[in-house]
Write a protein that holds these residues in place. Structure first.
Motif, PDB file in Angstrom:
ATOM      1  N   LYS A 175     -85.575 149.614  36.467  1.00  0.00           N
ATOM      2  CA  LYS A 175     -84.246 148.994  36.478  1.00  0.00           C
ATOM      3  C   LYS A 175     -83.324 149.682  35.469  1.00  0.00           C
ATOM      4  O   LYS A 175     -82.156 149.981  35.767  1.00  0.00           O
ATOM      5  N   ARG A 176     -83.810 149.946  34.279  1.00  0.00           N
ATOM      6  CA  ARG A 176     -82.985 150.584  33.255  1.00  0.00           C
ATOM      7  C   ARG A 176     -82.574 151.990  33.678  1.00  0.00           C
ATOM      8  O   ARG A 176     -81.413 152.394  33.517  1.00  0.00           O
ATOM      9  N   PHE A 178     -82.397 153.137  36.696  1.00  0.00           N
ATOM     10  CA  PHE A 178     -81.493 153.018  37.845  1.00  0.00           C
ATOM     11  C   PHE A 178     -80.080 152.694  37.370  1.00  0.00           C
ATOM     12  O   PHE A 178     -79.098 153.315  37.788  1.00  0.00           O
ATOM     13  N   ASP A 179     -79.988 151.718  36.478  1.00  0.00           N
ATOM     14  CA  ASP A 179     -78.671 151.310  35.975  1.00  0.00           C
ATOM     15  C   ASP A 179     -77.996 152.428  35.178  1.00  0.00           C
ATOM     16  O   ASP A 179     -76.763 152.512  35.142  1.00  0.00           O
ATOM     17  N   ASP A 180     -78.812 153.282  34.538  1.00  0.00           N
ATOM     18  CA  ASP A 180     -78.259 154.393  33.761  1.00  0.00           C
ATOM     19  C   ASP A 180     -77.981 155.625  34.617  1.00  0.00           C
ATOM     20  O   ASP A 180     -77.619 156.685  34.092  1.00  0.00           O
ATOM     21  N   CYS A 438     -81.019 146.961  42.929  1.00  0.00           N
ATOM     22  CA  CYS A 438     -82.247 147.123  42.135  1.00  0.00           C
ATOM     23  C   CYS A 438     -82.470 145.847  41.336  1.00  0.00           C
ATOM     24  O   CYS A 438     -81.543 145.344  40.670  1.00  0.00           O
ATOM     25  N   GLU A 443     -85.227 138.858  37.515  1.00  0.00           N
ATOM     26  CA  GLU A 443     -84.142 138.594  38.458  1.00  0.00           C
ATOM     27  C   GLU A 443     -84.709 138.242  39.828  1.00  0.00           C
ATOM     28  O   GLU A 443     -85.745 138.767  40.244  1.00  0.00           O
TER      29      GLU A 443
END
Length: 876
Positions: A175-176, A178-180, A438, A443
């Protein structure tokens, strides 16, 4: 200059007990290991105030069993952690296993095939449940084998890359990233296994030399034609260009023009690209962007179409007569059709070339254009390189650093998706309107009509890349994470430096705020057979280490492996070497048993220096030197050197010399015997502790018997007290030289080892040796020179003289006849070799290695003549 200090006043309570006459590993090893585990010796306490020392186990596959590579690596790690534990560190050797996605799925699919089923008959959820069931029943065989080897791991912390905690870590970092913007989805060329039906990583591709064919094909017509060569003729159906080098004048007139692609109704352009080597082949190459990684890059640079002409099973999909054919069938058919059109310029068969195969099923891999998930490694790889360059992480041996930089500085984006069902499913959901979401571990995934999760799972290396911190509870800020991260050292093979090590470096630095996952990367080589050949079942030289453990004991296997472990260098190993290590364990056992039977003790302080004989001072001085030497080798990861140093000290100096020299002292009794008993106990106590990390079982049995201590596992690591006595070392070296020379002379004269002969000893030139006369006579089987003594041979050695009366000890005439015969043979050999070396015709034609061999034979003959002549002169 003599350096003397008071010897160390250390020792343990003594509880001597009879030891069996023979050491039987099978009766000792299992019970000792279970006692160690039950006592909690290997458990790491995160709340301890001791300095931490952490090593993770390179997680073996859940499908695997212990092979020599595992035994080798585990021996080195266990030696490091056992020593640090003895030094007072809070030591964690973190165990666990890898879920091994493709390997495990293949195992379970084979089990299903026996029932006449496939995974598709079960469906995804039921199949995954079946894999978990298999793991519970059959997986993890290697754990029991690790116990056999003596691995001092903290079993209470055992982890699995698919357990709840590791899965949470995987979802969090995905997740990290992907977000970055460091994880993305794109269509690229990947390694594809048509049997396993998944993308596979580079490390899962095994290259081997196969017999194939190299076909040269003419594209285009007349003067506007080009000849290209290929080993994969069937891929020409997907060609979208021919490429030449921009500076190749032969084809300059064709660049930018189109030529006809044989067997199709298409024309393709000729493009100029610097990737093409004008010196290789014809200097022109076919470009198939959808089926070759290099062609893909050429295609991207020139905006070429990407035509996929094979499906996931490697069956031709291109319209035409070849549609529906397997790639190998299509290869023959395409070549036949080209031959019929007169397009074949040359055919080479067989053509030996390197071909990639799936390491799991041995199927030839197929480069394939495919939509996959990728990690953008640029910034991650730069951080991994910087951490080594700025000294935060040291690579050992240093010369391996260049290979590391070569890899991380040129790393391509990493394909992390696999078309499997067993593994960490990618936490991405797709919506009915083309949405991509994602989802992190806390979540809820989107729901509703049309939403579905990505079907691919993550590459196994993705989760194993998190191993140094996911095993400690990350992403939670646990006490263990704070205590044991970063690892002190990573011990692993140089063969996975690029794959596993680089990924751990990238993920560790990213997830842990720039703190690398370990301080040191200690690289070792691969285990090979005694001839240096790679071990393989197909070569017939693979060895099951458990067989050797059954035959010779785990200590023997461990010591053999450690003794061959030079940093970054491959390790040859043969069964005769394991036998020799078994003999060493037996030697330790017998020497300690002798010491106990003769009252050796490790209790109480050592006697003061003035009560120690020169022999006692010598062995204590050497002992402390070996302690310092062993420490230095451990800090430099020189396992071979430390093992060799301990072997020669224990066998050559302690057992063969000190024990033998003290026999006369013990026989004489009195205070000197008491002193030597205490010194011998001290020497054995320290030597056993020094040997323990490498050979833990026999040393535990002997040390606890000798000292009465609880366990050598938790004993103090020996410290160098600084005691040195150079005069005693020199004096005893002279004694050893004298005894060795006289023994050699006795053997040359044909005397039996136990045969006693009269002798007179003179120490005028070496007065210090006079105090050793009793021991010298005992070791050399020399009787006093009584009435009628007549010296028939006198040996000057190290300032002393040894006069021997051999008149009644040997048959002089028979010995003279034997030596004369040997001398004649040596003279004949010398004459023959000299004649050859004097022959100019021979020297000009013979290979260098043959000439060198003749010179070696000449030198050996000259040495034999000198030796035999001296023996004849010494005969009565």
């Amino acid at each position: 200059m003599t350096e003397k200090t008071q010897p160390p006043a250390t020792g343990h309570l003594s509880a001597p007990a009879d030891l069996p006459t023979q050491y039987t590993p099978a009766e000792v090893e299992g019970k000792l290991y279970e006692r160690w585990v039950a006592a909690g010796y290997f458990a790491a306490d995160a709340s301890s105030e001791k300095p931490p020392y952490t090593i993770v186990i390179p997680p073996p596959n859940v499908t695997g069993s212990l092979h020599l590579g595992h035994a080798f690596e585990h021996t080195l790690i266990d030696a490091l952690t056992r020593r640090k534990r003895m030094q007072g560190f809070e030591t964690l050797w973190q165990p666990g296993m890898d879920h091994a996605g493709i390997a495990t799925q293949n195992v379970v699919e084979r089990e299903l095939a026996k029932e006449g089923k496939s995974r598709h008959d079960l469906g995804r959820e039921a199949f995954v449940e079946r894999v978990w069931q298999w793991k519970a029943e059959s997986g993890g065989q290697i754990s029991g084998q690790m116990r056999r080897l003596g691995d001092g791991v903290d079993w209470s912390r055992e982890r699995f890359t698919m357990d709840e905690g590791c899965s949470r870590a995987v979802q969090t970092i995905f997740k990290r990233l992907f977000d970055d913007g460091l994880i993305y989805r794109a269509e690229r060329i990947i390694n594809w296994c048509p049997r396993c039906l998944t993308a596979i990583s580079d490390i899962e591709v095994e290259y081997q030399e196969d017999d194939g064919e190299l076909v040269s094909i003419r594209y285009g017509e007349g003067e506007d034609s080009l000849v290209v060569a290929t080993t994969r003729a069937e891929t020409m159906l997907g060609d979208t260009a021919v490429a030449v080098h921009p500076e190749d004048e032969r084809y300059a007139h064709l660049v930018g023009r189109e030529i006809r692609l044989p067997l199709t109704d298409r024309s393709i352009p000729v493009v100029a690209d610097p990737h093409v080597d004008p010196e290789f082949g014809t200097g022109a190459v076919k470009v198939t962007p959808a089926h070759d990684p290099n062609d893909f890059e050429i295609g991207r640079r020139h905006g070429l179409p990407q035509l996929t002409v094979m499906d996931e099973h490697a069956v031709i999909t291109a319209h035409g007569p070849f549609q529906g054919l397997d790639r190998l069938e299509a290869r023959s058919a395409v070549v036949g059709a080209l031959r019929a059109e007169g397009r074949i310029v040359e055919e080479k068969r067989p053509y030996r070339h390197s071909v990639g195969h799936c390491s799991r099923c041995k199927t030839t891999i197929e480069p394939r254009l495919s939509m996959q998930w990728w990690v953008k490694v640029g910034p991650l790889a730069k951080a991994a390189g910087d951490a080594v360059r700025d000294g935060r992480v040291a690579i050992h041996p240093k010369e391996m650093s260049s290979r590391y930089f070569e890899w991380v500085d040129n790393l391509h984006d990493w394909c992390i998706s696999r078309q499997l069902w067993w593994g960490h499913r990618i936490p991405v959901w797709y919506g009915p309107g083309g949405e991509t979401v994602c989802v992190g571990p806390d979540e809820a995934p989107p729901s509703g009509e049309g939403w579905h999760q990505e079907t691919d799972v993550l590459d196994t290396w993705f989760s194993s890349g998190l191993w140094p911190f996911s095993t400690l509870g990350w992403p939670e800020k646990t006490e263990s994470l704070a205590r044991f991260y970063p690892n002190s050292v990573l011990v692993t093979g140089y063969d996975i430096l690029f794959f596993w090590v680089a990924r751990m470096m990238m993920f560790g630095l990213y997830a842990m705020d720039g703190v690398p996952p370990f301080h040191t990367i200690a690289l070792h080589g691969m285990v090979r057979d005694q001839f240096g050949k790679k071990m393989s079942k197909s070569f017939g030289n693979a060895v099951n280490p458990l067989d050797w453990m059954d035959a010779y004991g785990s200590d023997a296997v461990r010591f053999t492996l450690a003794r061959g472990a030079n940093p970054g260098v491959d390790v040859p190993i043969g069964e005769d070497w394991v036998q020799a290590s078994r003999n060493f364990a037996n030697k330790i056992w017998n020497a300690t048993r002798f010491a106990l039977l003769n009252g050796a003790t490790a209790a109480g302080p050592l006697p003061p220096a003035e009560e120690l004989s020169a022999t006692d001072r010598w062995i204590l001085s050497r002992l402390n030197s070996v302690v310092a030497e062993t420490d230095a080798y451990y800090e430099d990861y020189q396992f071979a050197k430390l093992s060799d140093a301990l072997f020669h000290f224990a066998w050559d100096e302690v057992f063969d010399w000190y024990v033998e020299l003290t026999k006369t002292t013990f026989s004489a009794g009195g205070r000197p015997a008491e002193v030597s008993r205490r010194v011998l106990g001290e020497v054995l106590d320290v030597t056993l502790r020094l040997l323990h990390p490498v050979i833990p079982f026999v040393t535990e049995e002997l040390w606890t018997t000798l000292t009465g201590g609880e366990s050598v596992v938790v004993a103090d690591w020996p410290a160098d007290s600084g005691f040195r006595d150079r005069e005693a070392e020199s004096e005893l070296e002279t004694v050893r030289r004298l005894v060795t020379e006289v023994r050699r002379f006795r053997a040359d004269q044909g005397l039996q080892p136990g045969q006693r002969v009269p002798a007179a000893l003179g120490f005028e030139g070496a007065p210090a040796l006079a105090g050793h006369e009793v021991a010298i006579r005992s070791l050399l089987r020399l009787q006093p020179a009584g009435e009628g003594f007549a010296a028939t041979a006198t040996l000057p050695v190290a300032g002393a003289t040894v006069a021997l009366d051999l008149s009644g000890a040997i048959d002089v005439e028979a010995e003279r006849k034997r030596l004369t015969k040997d001398l004649a043979a040596a003279e004949k050999e010398l004459a023959g070799t000299r004649a050859k070396l004097a022959n100019e015709a021979f020297l000009s034609k013979a290979p260098d290695h043959v000439v060198e061999k003749i010179r070696t034979r000449r030198d050996a003959a000259e040495a034999d003549i000198a030796r035999i002549g001296a023996q004849l002169e010494r005969l009565p």
